[in-house]
Motif scaffolding. Sequence first.
Motif, PDB file in Angstrom:
ATOM      1  N   ALA A 183       3.649  14.558   2.195  1.00 49.35           N
ATOM      2  CA  ALA A 183       4.363  14.377   1.957  1.00 49.35           C
ATOM      3  C   ALA A 183       4.683  11.981   1.372  1.00 49.35           C
ATOM      4  CB  ALA A 183       6.108  14.377   2.116  1.00 49.35           C
ATOM      5  N   HIS A 184       4.325  11.720   0.422  1.00 54.08           N
ATOM      6  CA  HIS A 184       4.472  10.257   0.044  1.00 54.08           C
ATOM      7  C   HIS A 184       5.752   9.940   1.460  1.00 54.08           C
ATOM      8  CE1 HIS A 184       5.279   6.129  -0.962  1.00 54.08           C
ATOM      9  NE2 HIS A 184       6.423   6.273  -1.454  1.00 54.08           N
ATOM     10  N   THR A 185       5.595   8.652   1.751  1.00 55.59           N
ATOM     11  CA  THR A 185       6.837   8.143   2.941  1.00 55.59           C
ATOM     12  C   THR A 185       6.259   6.915   2.367  1.00 55.59           C
ATOM     13  OG1 THR A 185       7.345   8.084   5.160  1.00 55.59           O
ATOM     14  CG2 THR A 185       4.771   8.016   4.800  1.00 55.59           C
ATOM     15  N   SER A 186       8.016   6.216   2.488  1.00 53.32           N
ATOM     16  CA  SER A 186       7.439   5.107   2.366  1.00 53.32           C
ATOM     17  C   SER A 186       6.695   3.681   3.313  1.00 53.32           C
ATOM     18  CB  SER A 186       9.571   4.602   1.892  1.00 53.32           C
ATOM     19  OG  SER A 186      10.255   4.003   3.329  1.00 53.32           O
ATOM     20  N   ILE A 187       7.096   2.536   3.150  1.00 50.71           N
ATOM     21  CA  ILE A 187       6.270   1.552   3.165  1.00 50.71           C
ATOM     22  C   ILE A 187       6.891   0.272   2.876  1.00 50.71           C
ATOM     23  CG2 ILE A 187       4.273   0.472   3.375  1.00 50.71           C
ATOM     24  CD1 ILE A 187       4.041   2.895   5.339  1.00 50.71           C
ATOM     25  N   CYS A 188       7.241  -1.015   3.836  1.00 50.05           N
ATOM     26  CA  CYS A 188       7.080  -2.451   3.432  1.00 50.05           C
ATOM     27  C   CYS A 188       5.968  -2.848   2.809  1.00 50.05           C
ATOM     28  CB  CYS A 188       7.969  -2.661   4.716  1.00 50.05           C
ATOM     29  SG  CYS A 188       9.944  -1.930   4.716  1.00 50.05           S
TER      30      CYS A 188
ATOM     31  N   TYR B 137       1.001  -0.880  -0.125  1.00 55.93           N
ATOM     32  CA  TYR B 137       0.267  -0.198   0.006  1.00 55.93           C
ATOM     33  C   TYR B 137       0.807   1.301  -0.282  1.00 55.93           C
ATOM     34  CZ  TYR B 137       0.494  -0.212   4.983  1.00 55.93           C
ATOM     35  OH  TYR B 137       1.071  -0.876   6.243  1.00 55.93           O
ATOM     36  N   SER B 138       0.253   2.763  -0.281  1.00 52.72           N
ATOM     37  CA  SER B 138       1.021   3.615  -0.449  1.00 52.72           C
ATOM     38  C   SER B 138       0.380   4.406   1.068  1.00 52.72           C
ATOM     39  CB  SER B 138       0.969   4.268  -2.134  1.00 52.72           C
ATOM     40  OG  SER B 138       0.874   4.015  -2.804  1.00 52.72           O
ATOM     41  N   ALA B 139       1.767   5.393   0.956  1.00 55.22           N
ATOM     42  CA  ALA B 139       1.234   5.830   2.955  1.00 55.22           C
ATOM     43  C   ALA B 139       1.912   7.481   2.105  1.00 55.22           C
ATOM     44  CB  ALA B 139       2.502   5.434   4.074  1.00 55.22           C
ATOM     45  N   THR B 140       0.593   8.149   2.785  1.00 53.83           N
ATOM     46  CA  THR B 140       1.313   9.847   2.788  1.00 53.83           C
ATOM     47  C   THR B 140       1.126  10.265   3.788  1.00 53.83           C
ATOM     48  OG1 THR B 140       0.437  10.028   0.837  1.00 53.83           O
ATOM     49  CG2 THR B 140       0.193  11.981   1.814  1.00 53.83           C
ATOM     50  N   MET B 141       1.991  11.120   4.426  1.00 49.37           N
ATOM     51  CA  MET B 141       2.147  11.723   6.145  1.00 49.37           C
ATOM     52  C   MET B 141       1.753  12.994   5.418  1.00 49.37           C
ATOM     53  SD  MET B 141       6.311  12.284   7.140  1.00 49.37           S
ATOM     54  CE  MET B 141       7.204  12.025   5.978  1.00 49.37           C
ATOM     55  N   THR B 142       0.883  13.572   6.549  1.00 50.93           N
ATOM     56  CA  THR B 142       1.060  15.322   7.274  1.00 50.93           C
ATOM     57  C   THR B 142       1.753  15.227   8.005  1.00 50.93           C
ATOM     58  OG1 THR B 142      -0.933  15.059   5.953  1.00 50.93           O
ATOM     59  CG2 THR B 142      -0.841  16.737   7.276  1.00 50.93           C
TER      60      THR B 142
ATOM     61  N   ASP C 288       3.783  -8.437  -4.927  1.00 55.10           N
ATOM     62  CA  ASP C 288       5.161  -8.520  -5.906  1.00 55.10           C
ATOM     63  C   ASP C 288       5.372  -9.522  -5.351  1.00 55.10           C
ATOM     64  OD1 ASP C 288       6.555 -10.005  -7.126  1.00 55.10           O
ATOM     65  OD2 ASP C 288       7.724  -8.737  -8.429  1.00 55.10           O
ATOM     66  N   PRO C 289       4.588 -11.033  -4.684  1.00 57.73           N
ATOM     67  CA  PRO C 289       5.543 -12.066  -3.462  1.00 57.73           C
ATOM     68  C   PRO C 289       7.646 -11.956  -3.830  1.00 57.73           C
ATOM     69  CG  PRO C 289       3.978 -13.442  -6.236  1.00 57.73           C
ATOM     70  CD  PRO C 289       4.413 -11.678  -6.203  1.00 57.73           C
ATOM     71  N   ASN C 290       7.497 -11.713  -5.529  1.00 56.42           N
ATOM     72  CA  ASN C 290       9.010 -11.340  -5.236  1.00 56.42           C
ATOM     73  C   ASN C 290       9.890 -10.675  -4.866  1.00 56.42           C
ATOM     74  OD1 ASN C 290       8.519 -14.341  -6.293  1.00 56.42           O
ATOM     75  ND2 ASN C 290       8.711 -13.730  -8.236  1.00 56.42           N
ATOM     76  N   SER C 291       9.022  -9.931  -4.458  1.00 59.32           N
ATOM     77  CA  SER C 291       9.823  -8.033  -3.986  1.00 59.32           C
ATOM     78  C   SER C 291       9.377  -8.024  -2.276  1.00 59.32           C
ATOM     79  CB  SER C 291       9.554  -7.092  -4.887  1.00 59.32           C
ATOM     80  OG  SER C 291       9.635  -5.815  -4.225  1.00 59.32           O
ATOM     81  N   PHE C 292      11.014  -7.654  -1.995  1.00 58.74           N
ATOM     82  CA  PHE C 292      10.543  -6.771  -0.171  1.00 58.74           C
ATOM     83  C   PHE C 292      10.981  -5.429  -0.629  1.00 58.74           C
ATOM     84  CE2 PHE C 292      10.992 -11.918   0.089  1.00 58.74           C
ATOM     85  CZ  PHE C 292      10.342 -12.544   1.552  1.00 58.74           C
ATOM     86  N   THR C 293      10.936  -4.787  -1.191  1.00 63.04           N
ATOM     87  CA  THR C 293      11.146  -3.415  -1.402  1.00 63.04           C
ATOM     88  C   THR C 293      10.382  -2.964  -1.155  1.00 63.04           C
ATOM     89  OG1 THR C 293      11.947  -3.765  -3.635  1.00 63.04           O
ATOM     90  CG2 THR C 293      11.254  -1.654  -3.372  1.00 63.04           C
ATOM     91  N   CYS C 294      10.305  -1.642  -0.036  1.00 61.53           N
ATOM     92  CA  CYS C 294       9.681  -0.496   0.182  1.00 61.53           C
ATOM     93  C   CYS C 294      10.373   0.604   0.008  1.00 61.53           C
ATOM     94  CB  CYS C 294      10.995  -0.289   2.041  1.00 61.53           C
ATOM     95  SG  CYS C 294      10.736  -2.148   2.543  1.00 61.53           S
ATOM     96  N   ASP C 295       9.104   1.073  -0.279  1.00 60.54           N
ATOM     97  CA  ASP C 295       8.731   2.224  -1.578  1.00 60.54           C
ATOM     98  C   ASP C 295       7.496   3.208  -1.067  1.00 60.54           C
ATOM     99  OD1 ASP C 295       7.023   0.458  -2.641  1.00 60.54           O
ATOM    100  OD2 ASP C 295       8.185   0.900  -4.598  1.00 60.54           O
TER     101      ASP C 295
END
Length: 165
Positions: free
Chosen positions: A125-130, A110-115, A158-165
């Motif tokens: 602003a967007h903030t990274s989430i794993c 999922y995506s995250a935006t912090m205020t 993606d089952p093959n990705s652990f990328t936090c973005d």
Amino acid sequence: MRQKVCALALAASLASGTAWAADVSSVADGKVSIRPGEAFEIVFPDRNDLSHPQFSRVIDHVDDNVKGFREPPADAPPPTGPALMSFEFKKDGDMLVLLIRNDTGVKIKYSATMTVSTSRGDRSAHTSICPSFPGMMGSERWMDPIATLELSDFRPADPNSFTCD
């Protein structure tokens, strides 16, 4: 205007030591809004369509008693029952911590935006989430004075990705 009210309420809440009162309005239009001091569950009515989370209930804290993730066998039946995710957003020393428990049976991204409230006004602003894996606890940490986190765009990871973005 809502963000200014939230920022003022956050300051009052932190000063008084009281917790926020999450409710059904915390989840709307596929977005989950959580503020420091809140803990609640959401439910996905359809594991095949994660775009419509719904508010489930307020909780005291995220239960960290999890079994751990194990890849199910290829011939295993699909998960059944409520597809729940639990969130707790709290202060831990100088940091804010988001605890996540995934009881959906599905790997989720999922995506995250912090205020953040600043002297020049509210800034988002967007903030990274794993990715969040079923049967596991996750945590995210920030030094920023976040007033609200907005979680959105829930989707299978993606089952093959652990990328936090």
